[in-house]
Design a protein around this motif. Structure first.
Motif, PDB file in Angstrom:
ATOM      1  N   ARG A 234       0.829  -1.198   0.000  1.00 42.84           N
ATOM      2  CA  ARG A 234       0.000   0.000   0.000  1.00 42.84           C
ATOM      3  C   ARG A 234       0.864   1.249   0.000  1.00 42.84           C
ATOM      4  O   ARG A 234       1.911   1.275   0.650  1.00 42.84           O
ATOM      5  N   PHE A 235       0.457   2.277  -0.737  1.00 38.74           N
ATOM      6  CA  PHE A 235       1.210   3.527  -0.803  1.00 38.74           C
ATOM      7  C   PHE A 235       0.301   4.686  -0.423  1.00 38.74           C
ATOM      8  O   PHE A 235      -0.838   4.754  -0.883  1.00 38.74           O
ATOM      9  N   LYS A 236       0.811   5.584   0.387  1.00 38.42           N
ATOM     10  CA  LYS A 236       0.005   6.741   0.796  1.00 38.42           C
ATOM     11  C   LYS A 236       0.083   7.832  -0.257  1.00 38.42           C
ATOM     12  O   LYS A 236       1.019   7.866  -1.067  1.00 38.42           O
ATOM     13  N   ALA A 237      -0.901   8.720  -0.245  1.00 38.74           N
ATOM     14  CA  ALA A 237      -0.825   9.905  -1.100  1.00 38.74           C
ATOM     15  C   ALA A 237      -0.120  10.989  -0.294  1.00 38.74           C
ATOM     16  O   ALA A 237      -0.182  10.992   0.932  1.00 38.74           O
ATOM     17  N   TYR A 238       0.576  11.890  -0.992  1.00 33.34           N
ATOM     18  CA  TYR A 238       1.192  13.021  -0.301  1.00 33.34           C
ATOM     19  C   TYR A 238       0.118  14.067  -0.003  1.00 33.34           C
ATOM     20  O   TYR A 238      -0.820  14.236  -0.773  1.00 33.34           O
ATOM     21  N   LYS A 239       0.272  14.752   1.133  1.00 34.18           N
ATOM     22  CA  LYS A 239      -0.727  15.754   1.534  1.00 34.18           C
ATOM     23  C   LYS A 239      -0.471  17.065   0.795  1.00 34.18           C
ATOM     24  O   LYS A 239       0.601  17.649   0.913  1.00 34.18           O
ATOM     25  N   VAL A 240      -1.463  17.499   0.037  1.00 31.67           N
ATOM     26  CA  VAL A 240      -1.357  18.782  -0.680  1.00 31.67           C
ATOM     27  C   VAL A 240      -2.713  19.485  -0.633  1.00 31.67           C
ATOM     28  O   VAL A 240      -3.722  18.887  -0.267  1.00 31.67           O
ATOM     29  N   LYS A 241      -2.711  20.772  -1.005  1.00 36.14           N
ATOM     30  CA  LYS A 241      -3.964  21.508  -1.111  1.00 36.14           C
ATOM     31  C   LYS A 241      -4.480  21.301  -2.534  1.00 36.14           C
ATOM     32  O   LYS A 241      -3.896  21.818  -3.482  1.00 36.14           O
ATOM     33  N   ALA A 242      -5.549  20.518  -2.653  1.00 37.31           N
ATOM     34  CA  ALA A 242      -6.052  20.192  -3.993  1.00 37.31           C
ATOM     35  C   ALA A 242      -6.836  21.355  -4.585  1.00 37.31           C
ATOM     36  O   ALA A 242      -7.722  21.918  -3.945  1.00 37.31           O
ATOM     37  N   VAL A 243      -6.471  21.746  -5.805  1.00 38.74           N
ATOM     38  CA  VAL A 243      -7.149  22.827  -6.512  1.00 38.74           C
ATOM     39  C   VAL A 243      -8.031  22.246  -7.613  1.00 38.74           C
ATOM     40  O   VAL A 243      -9.162  22.655  -7.826  1.00 38.74           O
ATOM     41  N   ASP A 244      -7.495  21.248  -8.338  1.00 36.93           N
ATOM     42  CA  ASP A 244      -8.203  20.635  -9.459  1.00 36.93           C
ATOM     43  C   ASP A 244      -7.564  19.269  -9.729  1.00 36.93           C
ATOM     44  O   ASP A 244      -6.362  19.199  -9.985  1.00 36.93           O
ATOM     45  N   THR A 245      -8.356  18.215  -9.663  1.00 36.01           N
ATOM     46  CA  THR A 245      -7.779  16.863  -9.778  1.00 36.01           C
ATOM     47  C   THR A 245      -7.614  16.401 -11.230  1.00 36.01           C
ATOM     48  O   THR A 245      -7.144  15.283 -11.462  1.00 36.01           O
ATOM     49  N   THR A 246      -7.967  17.256 -12.202  1.00 34.91           N
ATOM     50  CA  THR A 246      -7.788  16.881 -13.615  1.00 34.91           C
ATOM     51  C   THR A 246      -6.340  16.452 -13.871  1.00 34.91           C
ATOM     52  O   THR A 246      -5.412  17.125 -13.436  1.00 34.91           O
ATOM     53  N   ALA A 247      -6.199  15.315 -14.568  1.00 32.38           N
ATOM     54  CA  ALA A 247      -4.887  14.803 -15.009  1.00 32.38           C
ATOM     55  C   ALA A 247      -4.031  14.196 -13.896  1.00 32.38           C
ATOM     56  O   ALA A 247      -2.869  13.865 -14.131  1.00 32.38           O
ATOM     57  N   ALA A 248      -4.597  14.011 -12.698  1.00 32.64           N
ATOM     58  CA  ALA A 248      -3.825  13.352 -11.623  1.00 32.64           C
ATOM     59  C   ALA A 248      -3.449  11.936 -12.053  1.00 32.64           C
ATOM     60  O   ALA A 248      -2.285  11.528 -11.963  1.00 32.64           O
ATOM     61  N   GLY A 249      -4.446  11.206 -12.545  1.00 31.09           N
ATOM     62  CA  GLY A 249      -4.198   9.835 -13.003  1.00 31.09           C
ATOM     63  C   GLY A 249      -3.196   9.820 -14.159  1.00 31.09           C
ATOM     64  O   GLY A 249      -2.294   8.977 -14.205  1.00 31.09           O
ATOM     65  N   ASP A 250      -3.335  10.772 -15.085  1.00 26.00           N
ATOM     66  CA  ASP A 250      -2.427  10.814 -16.245  1.00 26.00           C
ATOM     67  C   ASP A 250      -0.995  11.078 -15.823  1.00 26.00           C
ATOM     68  O   ASP A 250      -0.058  10.455 -16.340  1.00 26.00           O
ATOM     69  N   SER A 251      -0.803  12.000 -14.889  1.00 24.48           N
ATOM     70  CA  SER A 251       0.570  12.304 -14.486  1.00 24.48           C
ATOM     71  C   SER A 251       1.153  11.133 -13.695  1.00 24.48           C
ATOM     72  O   SER A 251       2.342  10.822 -13.818  1.00 24.48           O
TER      73      SER A 251
END
Ligand code: ADP
Length: 302
Positions: A234-251
């Protein structure tokens, strides 16, 4: 070298306080044209992270097609096999976002649905010259299948990001080395409802029984899960201030392809991709939000 077989879209993004109702005309706040399309996003992500990458895809004979091709070239993506379809529009996504960040989107595939197996045959030297082939489901499924088949025939490493969600025949799945679905995509691929982590593992194992060797399920801000013959991690996500999740999967997918082609271990590669995915959600839009190598070096994530 990495080759991406996939879509190119121009995202036409309108920001408005409220969505218009049927039959209503309103004045909105702002409008932007941002290069997108899952294939092109993944290619640009790879290039910005320092990977050598070529794109196989198709645009129409309009100004958006030229702009998208130029955007890829600007990011050092090889566009030799970005074909042009006459009398056809380039793929577009008409996106409306309201002040609550709700969105309504219409995608017109246009030229993305005109790419053919013959186009793949014409691009075989690029596939043969690469070690990794990355593809998604925004181009015709027979072209996805054929690309994976040709890549496997030539002994290449194949990555499929099965987005947008769609059921796939076993024959297609059997040609995938690394499958990277999100939760919704996994649900549709495995044909079972997912309510908890146990279901995720059961669904993933169902797909591995069909020949997928490695699988990463992405879970947005909850991180990701990696499955292979050796076990589950299992891998955690890094904590950030999300503005727009578009292209998260692509990157994430692009970053993973780069890291693996740089011979990183899978666990290190997923950690790198998680940083890239996290940074992507801190900026607005598709290709406008994709980070560069230096951004990752300077990212001190938690
Ligand atoms: P998709 O866009 O395909 O649905 P995800 O939303 O699962 O993909 O995002 C892919 C990866 O990007 C996640 O596994 C995670 O590592 C990272 N990511 C996505 N959203 C966030 C977020 N809000 N905060 C931090 N990391 C994120």
């Amino acid at each position: 070298k990495i080759v991406v077989v996939g879509s190119l879209n121009m995202d036409l993004v309108t920001n408005t306080k409220n969505m218009p109702k049927i039959g209503e005309t309103i004045v909105g706040d702002s409008f932007r044209q941002i290069p997108g399309g899952k294939g092109a996003n993944q290619a640009v992500a790879i290039a910005r992270l320092g990977g050598a990458v070529g794109m196989i895809g198709k645009v129409g004979d309009d100004s958006f097609g030229e702009t998208l091709r130029n955007a890829l070239m600007h990011d050092n993506v090889d566009t030799k096999y970005v074909f042009k379809e006459n009398d056809c529009s380039t793929g577009v996504a008409a996106i409306t976002v309201d002040s609550q960040a709700n969105n309504a989107i219409i995608v017109i595939p246009g030229a993305n649905f005109k790419i053919t197996k013959e186009d793949i045959d014409h691009s075989l030297d690029m596939i043969h010259g690469a070690e990794t082939i990355v593809t998604q489901l925004e181009v015709p499924i027979d072209v996805v299948h054929y690309s994976l088949l040709k890549a496997k025939e030539a002994g290449k490493y194949t990555i499929l990001n099965p987005a947008p969600a769609q059921y796939l025949e076993d024959e297609i799945i059997g040609n995938v080395d690394l499958l990277i679905p999100n939760e919704t995509e996994l649900e549709i691929l495995a044909g079972m409802e997912i309510k908890n982590e146990e279901d995720i593992l059961a669904a993933a194992r169902k797909l591995m029984a069909k020949g997928v060797k490695q699988l990463i399920v992405t879970l947005g801000e909850k991180g990701s899960i990696y499955l292979a013959e050796q076990g589950v991690q299992r891998f955690k996500a890094y904590k950030v201030k999300a503005v727009d999740t578009t292209a998260a999967g692509d990157s994430f997918v692009g970053a993973l392809a780069v890291a693996l082609s740089n011979k990183l271990e899978m666990t290190q590669a997923i950690d790198f991709a998680s940083k890239v995915g996290a940074l992507t959600v801190t900026k607005f839009g598709a290709q406008s939000s994709l980070p560069f190598k230096d951004d990752i070096t300077h990212f001190e994530g938690d």
